[in-house]
Motif scaffolding. Structure first.
Motif, PDB file in Angstrom:
ATOM      1  N   PHE A  41      -6.817  -6.301 -12.911  1.00 42.51           N
ATOM      2  CA  PHE A  41      -6.993  -4.851 -12.848  1.00 42.51           C
ATOM      3  C   PHE A  41      -6.031  -4.433 -11.175  1.00 42.51           C
ATOM      4  CE2 PHE A  41     -11.209  -5.627 -15.247  1.00 42.51           C
ATOM      5  CZ  PHE A  41     -10.475  -4.484 -16.126  1.00 42.51           C
ATOM      6  N   VAL A  42      -5.545  -3.312 -10.705  1.00 35.61           N
ATOM      7  CA  VAL A  42      -5.267  -2.757  -9.852  1.00 35.61           C
ATOM      8  C   VAL A  42      -5.681  -1.833  -9.696  1.00 35.61           C
ATOM      9  CG1 VAL A  42      -3.316  -1.965 -11.469  1.00 35.61           C
ATOM     10  CG2 VAL A  42      -3.128  -1.852  -8.953  1.00 35.61           C
ATOM     11  N   ALA A  43      -5.820  -1.241  -8.681  1.00 34.69           N
ATOM     12  CA  ALA A  43      -6.337  -0.211  -8.159  1.00 34.69           C
ATOM     13  C   ALA A  43      -5.354   0.203  -7.160  1.00 34.69           C
ATOM     14  CB  ALA A  43      -7.691  -0.097  -6.669  1.00 34.69           C
ATOM     15  N   TYR A  44      -4.814   1.944  -7.220  1.00 33.98           N
ATOM     16  CA  TYR A  44      -3.593   2.352  -7.114  1.00 33.98           C
ATOM     17  C   TYR A  44      -3.751   3.256  -5.555  1.00 33.98           C
ATOM     18  CZ  TYR A  44      -2.954   2.780 -12.052  1.00 33.98           C
ATOM     19  OH  TYR A  44      -3.029   2.489 -13.419  1.00 33.98           O
ATOM     20  N   HIS A 101       0.923  -1.193  -0.213  1.00 37.28           N
ATOM     21  CA  HIS A 101      -0.021   0.123  -0.373  1.00 37.28           C
ATOM     22  C   HIS A 101       0.843   1.556  -0.255  1.00 37.28           C
ATOM     23  CE1 HIS A 101      -3.385   2.934   1.257  1.00 37.28           C
ATOM     24  NE2 HIS A 101      -4.417   1.422   0.336  1.00 37.28           N
ATOM     25  N   ARG A 102       2.211   1.808  -0.529  1.00 30.54           N
ATOM     26  CA  ARG A 102       3.260   2.868  -0.584  1.00 30.54           C
ATOM     27  C   ARG A 102       2.485   3.508  -2.042  1.00 30.54           C
ATOM     28  NH1 ARG A 102       8.525   0.189  -0.148  1.00 30.54           N
ATOM     29  NH2 ARG A 102       7.746  -1.355  -0.773  1.00 30.54           N
ATOM     30  N   SER A 103       2.618   4.507  -1.656  1.00 27.04           N
ATOM     31  CA  SER A 103       2.392   5.084  -3.144  1.00 27.04           C
ATOM     32  C   SER A 103       3.193   4.286  -4.268  1.00 27.04           C
ATOM     33  CB  SER A 103       2.553   6.789  -3.164  1.00 27.04           C
ATOM     34  OG  SER A 103       1.827   7.559  -2.004  1.00 27.04           O
ATOM     35  N   LEU A 104       2.327   4.430  -5.124  1.00 24.40           N
ATOM     36  CA  LEU A 104       3.507   3.948  -6.341  1.00 24.40           C
ATOM     37  C   LEU A 104       4.765   5.006  -7.603  1.00 24.40           C
ATOM     38  CD1 LEU A 104       0.897   1.320  -7.781  1.00 24.40           C
ATOM     39  CD2 LEU A 104       2.951   0.341  -6.722  1.00 24.40           C
ATOM     40  N   SER A 105       3.824   5.809  -7.556  1.00 28.23           N
ATOM     41  CA  SER A 105       4.525   7.118  -7.818  1.00 28.23           C
ATOM     42  C   SER A 105       5.802   7.297  -7.156  1.00 28.23           C
ATOM     43  CB  SER A 105       3.714   8.424  -8.579  1.00 28.23           C
ATOM     44  OG  SER A 105       3.426   8.701  -7.815  1.00 28.23           O
ATOM     45  N   GLU A 106       5.705   7.137  -5.876  1.00 28.46           N
ATOM     46  CA  GLU A 106       7.448   7.221  -5.289  1.00 28.46           C
ATOM     47  C   GLU A 106       8.380   6.412  -4.681  1.00 28.46           C
ATOM     48  OE1 GLU A 106       5.517   9.257  -1.952  1.00 28.46           O
ATOM     49  OE2 GLU A 106       4.293  10.516  -2.502  1.00 28.46           O
ATOM     50  N   TYR A 116      -0.681   7.293  -9.374  1.00 32.10           N
ATOM     51  CA  TYR A 116       0.345   6.730 -10.087  1.00 32.10           C
ATOM     52  C   TYR A 116       1.069   7.664 -11.188  1.00 32.10           C
ATOM     53  CZ  TYR A 116      -3.364   9.287 -13.036  1.00 32.10           C
ATOM     54  OH  TYR A 116      -4.643   9.978 -13.530  1.00 32.10           O
ATOM     55  N   ASN A 117       2.031   6.729 -12.009  1.00 30.63           N
ATOM     56  CA  ASN A 117       2.281   7.576 -13.047  1.00 30.63           C
ATOM     57  C   ASN A 117       3.064   6.616 -14.252  1.00 30.63           C
ATOM     58  OD1 ASN A 117       4.806   6.609 -12.183  1.00 30.63           O
ATOM     59  ND2 ASN A 117       5.784   7.706 -11.512  1.00 30.63           N
ATOM     60  N   GLN A 118       3.007   7.616 -15.366  1.00 32.83           N
ATOM     61  CA  GLN A 118       2.844   6.925 -16.594  1.00 32.83           C
ATOM     62  C   GLN A 118       4.109   5.699 -16.448  1.00 32.83           C
ATOM     63  OE1 GLN A 118       2.351   7.171 -19.287  1.00 32.83           O
ATOM     64  NE2 GLN A 118       0.802   9.311 -18.242  1.00 32.83           N
ATOM     65  N   ARG A 119       5.072   5.769 -15.945  1.00 31.92           N
ATOM     66  CA  ARG A 119       5.625   4.263 -15.567  1.00 31.92           C
ATOM     67  C   ARG A 119       4.928   3.222 -14.724  1.00 31.92           C
ATOM     68  NH1 ARG A 119       9.956   4.530 -10.509  1.00 31.92           N
ATOM     69  NH2 ARG A 119       8.050   4.502  -9.533  1.00 31.92           N
ATOM     70  N   THR A 120       4.285   3.259 -14.015  1.00 30.68           N
ATOM     71  CA  THR A 120       3.147   3.126 -13.113  1.00 30.68           C
ATOM     72  C   THR A 120       2.453   1.494 -14.337  1.00 30.68           C
ATOM     73  OG1 THR A 120       3.157   4.477 -11.273  1.00 30.68           O
ATOM     74  CG2 THR A 120       1.370   2.615 -11.412  1.00 30.68           C
ATOM     75  N   ILE A 121       2.109   3.323 -15.125  1.00 33.88           N
ATOM     76  CA  ILE A 121       1.069   2.815 -16.335  1.00 33.88           C
ATOM     77  C   ILE A 121       1.784   1.796 -17.483  1.00 33.88           C
ATOM     78  CG2 ILE A 121      -0.215   3.187 -18.355  1.00 33.88           C
ATOM     79  CD1 ILE A 121      -1.205   5.980 -16.801  1.00 33.88           C
ATOM     80  N   LEU A 150       7.701  -2.469  -9.432  1.00 37.16           N
ATOM     81  CA  LEU A 150       7.219  -3.487  -9.926  1.00 37.16           C
ATOM     82  C   LEU A 150       7.460  -4.720  -9.350  1.00 37.16           C
ATOM     83  CD1 LEU A 150       7.435  -4.716 -13.102  1.00 37.16           C
ATOM     84  CD2 LEU A 150      10.154  -5.698 -12.702  1.00 37.16           C
ATOM     85  N   SER A 151       7.899  -4.811  -8.595  1.00 33.97           N
ATOM     86  CA  SER A 151       7.619  -5.941  -7.527  1.00 33.97           C
ATOM     87  C   SER A 151       6.506  -5.222  -6.560  1.00 33.97           C
ATOM     88  CB  SER A 151       7.964  -6.597  -6.550  1.00 33.97           C
ATOM     89  OG  SER A 151       8.781  -5.182  -5.528  1.00 33.97           O
ATOM     90  N   GLU A 152       5.724  -4.487  -6.506  1.00 36.83           N
ATOM     91  CA  GLU A 152       4.755  -4.601  -5.715  1.00 36.83           C
ATOM     92  C   GLU A 152       3.080  -4.953  -6.849  1.00 36.83           C
ATOM     93  OE1 GLU A 152       3.193  -2.966  -2.701  1.00 36.83           O
ATOM     94  OE2 GLU A 152       5.166  -2.918  -2.251  1.00 36.83           O
ATOM     95  N   LEU A 153       3.932  -4.415  -7.748  1.00 35.14           N
ATOM     96  CA  LEU A 153       2.312  -4.748  -9.526  1.00 35.14           C
ATOM     97  C   LEU A 153       2.503  -6.870  -9.799  1.00 35.14           C
ATOM     98  CD1 LEU A 153       3.290  -2.087 -11.691  1.00 35.14           C
ATOM     99  CD2 LEU A 153       0.477  -2.533 -10.128  1.00 35.14           C
ATOM    100  N   ALA A 154       3.692  -6.919  -9.540  1.00 35.65           N
ATOM    101  CA  ALA A 154       3.478  -8.650  -9.387  1.00 35.65           C
ATOM    102  C   ALA A 154       3.300  -9.505  -8.310  1.00 35.65           C
ATOM    103  CB  ALA A 154       5.646  -8.611 -10.370  1.00 35.65           C
ATOM    104  N   ASP A 155       3.894  -9.714  -7.321  1.00 40.64           N
ATOM    105  CA  ASP A 155       3.530 -10.065  -6.124  1.00 40.64           C
ATOM    106  C   ASP A 155       2.707 -10.149  -5.950  1.00 40.64           C
ATOM    107  OD1 ASP A 155       6.681 -10.012  -6.177  1.00 40.64           O
ATOM    108  OD2 ASP A 155       7.220  -9.127  -4.615  1.00 40.64           O
ATOM    109  N   SER A 156       1.669  -9.242  -5.918  1.00 39.08           N
ATOM    110  CA  SER A 156       0.470  -8.703  -5.266  1.00 39.08           C
ATOM    111  C   SER A 156      -0.224  -9.844  -6.275  1.00 39.08           C
ATOM    112  CB  SER A 156      -0.034  -7.660  -5.359  1.00 39.08           C
ATOM    113  OG  SER A 156      -0.124  -6.751  -6.309  1.00 39.08           O
ATOM    114  N   LYS A 157      -0.104  -9.811  -7.604  1.00 36.21           N
ATOM    115  CA  LYS A 157      -1.038 -10.329  -9.171  1.00 36.21           C
ATOM    116  C   LYS A 157      -0.653 -11.597  -8.515  1.00 36.21           C
ATOM    117  CE  LYS A 157      -1.535  -9.580 -13.818  1.00 36.21           C
ATOM    118  NZ  LYS A 157      -1.628 -10.880 -13.876  1.00 36.21           N
ATOM    119  N   VAL A 158       0.811 -12.380  -8.399  1.00 37.46           N
ATOM    120  CA  VAL A 158       0.934 -13.292  -8.412  1.00 37.46           C
ATOM    121  C   VAL A 158      -0.162 -14.438  -6.951  1.00 37.46           C
ATOM    122  CG1 VAL A 158       3.397 -15.286  -8.238  1.00 37.46           C
ATOM    123  CG2 VAL A 158       3.283 -13.661  -9.189  1.00 37.46           C
ATOM    124  N   THR A 159       0.577 -13.351  -5.753  1.00 35.77           N
ATOM    125  CA  THR A 159      -0.602 -14.060  -4.449  1.00 35.77           C
ATOM    126  C   THR A 159      -1.269 -14.225  -4.944  1.00 35.77           C
ATOM    127  OG1 THR A 159       0.854 -13.090  -3.424  1.00 35.77           O
ATOM    128  CG2 THR A 159      -0.612 -14.028  -2.145  1.00 35.77           C
TER     129      THR A 159
END
Ligand SMILES: [Zn+2]
Length: 253
Positions: free
Chosen positions: A189-192, A157-162, A197-202, A169-178
């Motif tokens: 789907f992800v809820a930020y 639950h940390r701010s992805l853009s920061e 979020y920023n362009q990198r998040t997307i 990457l691991s926040e998005l990938a590991d939660s998806k795999v779990t």
């Protein structure tokens, strides 16, 4: 080749200048276009914070939606809507979402949803899955078997853009795999967290196989809403009139 939908989205994101006349005609066209309001709840219980609605209020909200002819849709149906697949949605679709994966979603919201024959989508923080006040895997499995949908709300639950790129990457990938290992189905789907979020998040989310990301920007979702900047209508503990909330926070941005 660009699909029609991609072309329209590209035009929408690059056309910065609108004449007054064009804006008015766009408003008229869009207000008649199919739209899905995505409601955003957090907790259902008797806490006094802004992010908690009482079970009675939540039941009243669902009763209002049923009375107005709204039908709750799954994340799969919503995915087909934003990907422009030729699927028929209910005449008045609504997506009911919950962020943060609190245990009260299972204890209080889930029975009320079932009572009203509604479905909802829960965005879970996977690093908190075994904490006392949060959903555990067995709750998620039971809710999914009853037709509820699930998405990622990252691991911590940390701010992805920061975050540094590898952390995001691991926040998005590991939660998806779990979540995929718990449910045996794909998480798309992800809820930020904190709407960050920023362009990198997307870019990262898209590369990992997500098809959409929910922001906390107010509004409804149209077919030409950018897939990774999806709008929602937040519902707070102090709200009293869902019709008014949906009209005010769901209006075109
Ligand atoms: Zn959150």
């Amino acid at each position: 080749m660009l699909s029609r939908r991609r072309f329209i989205k590209l035009c929408a994101s690059t056309a910065a200048v609108w004449s007054i006349g064009a804006s008015v005609s766009r408003l008229i066209v869009e207000s008649a276009a199919p739209a899905v309001p995505a409601l955003l709840y957090h907790r259902v219980g008797y806490g006094r914070d802004h992010f908690t609605v009482s079970p009675e209020r939540f039941a009243a909200d669902l009763a209002f939606l049923v009375k107005r002819g709204y039908q709750a849709i799954s994340l799969d149906a919503f995915q087909n809507f934003i990907l422009d697949r030729d699927v028929k949605l209910p005449e008045k679709p609504v997506l009911i979402t919950f962020d943060d994966g609190y245990l009260d979603n299972y204890q209080n919201a889930f029975p009320i949803l079932k009572w009203y024959g509604m479905t909802a989508s829960f965005f879970v923080i996977t690093g908190m899955l075994w904490e006392q006040e949060r959903l555990a895997p067995q709750h998620i499995v039971e809710m999914a078997e009853a037709g509820m949908s699930f998405g990622s709300h990252t691991v911590t639950h940390r701010s992805l853009s920061e975050l540094a790129e590898e952390e995001a990457l691991s926040e998005l990938a590991d939660s998806k795999v779990t979540l995929e290992s718990i449910l045996g189905t794909e998480i798309t789907f992800v809820a930020y967290p904190k709407g960050s979020y920023n362009q990198r998040t997307i870019r990262l989310a898209s590369q990992l196989g997500y098809v959409g990301g929910f922001s906390t920007i107010n509004g409804r979702c149209y077919k030409d809403t950018p897939d990774f900047i999806l709008r929602r209508i937040p519902i707070f503990g102090f709200d009293r009139d869902l019709a008014r909330v949906m009209a005010e926070r769901g209006r075109l941005q």
